[in-house]
Scaffold this motif. Structure first.
Motif, PDB file in Angstrom:
ATOM      1  N   GLN A 109      50.476 -12.041 -24.792  1.00  9.11           N
ATOM      2  CA  GLN A 109      51.832 -11.600 -25.116  1.00  9.11           C
ATOM      3  C   GLN A 109      52.212 -11.999 -26.537  1.00  9.11           C
ATOM      4  N   ARG A 110      51.700 -13.176 -26.929  1.00  7.84           N
ATOM      5  CA  ARG A 110      51.945 -13.656 -28.286  1.00  7.84           C
ATOM      6  C   ARG A 110      51.351 -12.683 -29.291  1.00  7.84           C
ATOM      7  N   ARG A 111      50.104 -12.286 -29.018  1.00  6.60           N
ATOM      8  CA  ARG A 111      49.413 -11.377 -29.922  1.00  6.60           C
ATOM      9  C   ARG A 111      50.199 -10.075 -30.079  1.00  6.60           C
ATOM     10  N   GLU A 112      50.721  -9.571 -28.959  1.00  8.39           N
ATOM     11  CA  GLU A 112      51.486  -8.310 -29.004  1.00  8.39           C
ATOM     12  C   GLU A 112      52.775  -8.466 -29.807  1.00  8.39           C
ATOM     13  N   GLN A 113      53.501  -9.550 -29.533  1.00  5.35           N
ATOM     14  CA  GLN A 113      54.779  -9.738 -30.230  1.00  5.35           C
ATOM     15  C   GLN A 113      54.573  -9.986 -31.724  1.00  5.35           C
ATOM     16  N   VAL A 114      53.533 -10.770 -32.041  1.00  6.49           N
ATOM     17  CA  VAL A 114      53.241 -11.054 -33.448  1.00  6.49           C
ATOM     18  C   VAL A 114      52.890  -9.764 -34.167  1.00  6.49           C
ATOM     19  N   SER A 115      52.068  -8.929 -33.578  1.00  4.29           N
ATOM     20  CA  SER A 115      51.672  -7.720 -34.293  1.00  4.29           C
ATOM     21  C   SER A 115      52.861  -6.754 -34.409  1.00  4.29           C
ATOM     22  N   TYR A 116      53.719  -6.757 -33.399  1.00  3.50           N
ATOM     23  CA  TYR A 116      54.920  -5.913 -33.487  1.00  3.50           C
ATOM     24  C   TYR A 116      55.797  -6.341 -34.665  1.00  3.50           C
ATOM     25  N   TYR A 117      56.068  -7.640 -34.767  1.00  6.62           N
ATOM     26  CA  TYR A 117      56.990  -8.084 -35.818  1.00  6.62           C
ATOM     27  C   TYR A 117      56.345  -8.110 -37.206  1.00  6.62           C
ATOM     28  N   LEU A 118      55.027  -8.260 -37.261  1.00  4.88           N
ATOM     29  CA  LEU A 118      54.362  -8.115 -38.560  1.00  4.88           C
ATOM     30  C   LEU A 118      54.510  -6.675 -39.041  1.00  4.88           C
ATOM     31  N   ASP A 119      54.453  -5.743 -38.102  1.00  5.68           N
ATOM     32  CA  ASP A 119      54.649  -4.336 -38.440  1.00  5.68           C
ATOM     33  C   ASP A 119      56.081  -4.108 -38.921  1.00  5.68           C
ATOM     34  N   VAL A 120      57.047  -4.716 -38.216  1.00  9.68           N
ATOM     35  CA  VAL A 120      58.459  -4.574 -38.594  1.00  9.68           C
ATOM     36  C   VAL A 120      58.691  -5.000 -40.048  1.00  9.68           C
ATOM     37  N   VAL A 121      58.034  -6.085 -40.461  1.00 10.53           N
ATOM     38  CA  VAL A 121      58.243  -6.554 -41.841  1.00 10.53           C
ATOM     39  C   VAL A 121      57.178  -6.019 -42.815  1.00 10.53           C
ATOM     40  N   GLY A 122      56.336  -5.105 -42.318  1.00 10.85           N
ATOM     41  CA  GLY A 122      55.371  -4.433 -43.195  1.00 10.85           C
ATOM     42  C   GLY A 122      54.232  -5.318 -43.677  1.00 10.85           C
ATOM     43  N   LEU A 123      53.808  -6.268 -42.850  1.00 12.80           N
ATOM     44  CA  LEU A 123      52.751  -7.189 -43.292  1.00 12.80           C
ATOM     45  C   LEU A 123      51.533  -7.192 -42.367  1.00 12.80           C
TER      46      LEU A 123
END
Ligand SMILES: Nc1ncnc2c1ncn2[C@@H]1O[C@H](COP(=O)(O)OP(=O)(O)O)[C@@H](O)[C@H]1O
Ligand SMILES: [Mg+2]
Length: 261
Positions: A109-123
């Protein structure tokens, strides 16, 4: 989400007696609202944010989030500070996921949330690099992703762009506005930068110093969709002058204390 600060006081004991950093602060942030508090240095901005975050306790008064009294830090409030607070030995992804790990969120779940929010900030592309390989603006985007990853109800920001150069700062302000509109999160940002406050806020509080207190509340009636062209508009200039006049009428430091230096 509803943040309510009522009759908040904060005094600090010092060798020469106690300093009143905040005096009778009353403010609120409504669901999905972007509110700024603007004041000179020493007006108690950081103290105010630390009290709302629950990192410090008030001398009197209270802070409530959705009616619940704040008695310490909590996942409902995400913090972003001026100084880059990333762990230098952790990758960008690990920095973003660190709070989730502490909360006991599973690896998957961590991996999913991290990749979602990295996408949100464009990184997304920078997930595996170390913070030292990033520019200042990118570091602050990581800090924002980290704060968002715990899905707070409100983002508390203490001069998050204060250390950035002018161009990066403007890019980050535009980025934050877009992020706010996309995520619908509530934001309380404090800053000494008057233009920044007027550009970002739907509503702002002007703070005066010694002791820090709310001087005026101003509703910023500018379109929600803003870009930097808006700074040239008379309405923008008018708000800017109104805030500057309030700050000028109460100098941050008494003149005689400056003369001693
Ligand atoms: N831990 C502390 N102990 C003593 N005084 C403090 C402490 N933290 C802040 N202050 C005092 O409170 C006032 C407000 O500080 P601060 O909240 O950092 O203001 P700002 O962020 O607006 O510059 C200042 O006069 C500062 O010296
Ligand atoms: Mg400060």
């Amino acid at each position: 989400m509803h943040l309510e600060v009522t009759h908040l006081y904060k005094q600090f004991p010092t060798a020469r007696g106690s300093i009143t950093a905040l005096k009778d602060i009353n403010l609120h942030v409504e669901d999905g609202e972007f509110v700024c508090a603007v004041g000179a240095s020493g007006s108690g901005k950081s103290t105010l944010l630390r009290l709302i975050a629950g990192l410090e306790m008030p001398t009197a008064g209270e802070v409530r989030v959705d009616g619940v009294l704040v008695t310490g830090p909590g996942a409902d409030r995400g913090m972003v500070f001026q100084n880059y607070t990333l762990y230098p030995w952790m990758t960008v992804a690990d920095n973003v996921g660190f709070g989730l790990k502490l909360q006991g969120v599973s690896k998957q779940q961590r991996r999913e949330q991290v990749s979602y929010y990295l996408d949100v900030v464009g990184l997304t592309k920078f997930a595996d690099v170390l913070p030292k390989q990033l520019s200042g603006g990118m570091k602050q985007r990581v800090a924002i992703a980290r704060a968002l990853a715990s899905r707070p109800k409100i983002l508390l920001m203490d001069e998050p762009f204060g250390a950035l150069d002018v161009q990066t700062k403007e890019t980050m302000q535009q980025f934050l506005l877009q992020l706010w509109q996309r995520t619908n999160i509530s934001i309380l940002m404090i800053t000494h930068d008057v233009e920044e406050a007027v550009f970002l806020a739907q509503r702002l509080y002007v703070l005066s110093a010694h002791p820090g207190t709310v001087e005026r509340e101003i509703v910023i009636n500018l379109p929600l969709e803003r870009d930097h062209q808006i700074r040239r508009q008379p309405a923008f200039q008018h708000y800017r002058e109104e805030v500057l006049d309030l700050l000028r009428s109460k100098p941050a430091e008494p003149i005689d204390s400056l003369l001693i230096l």
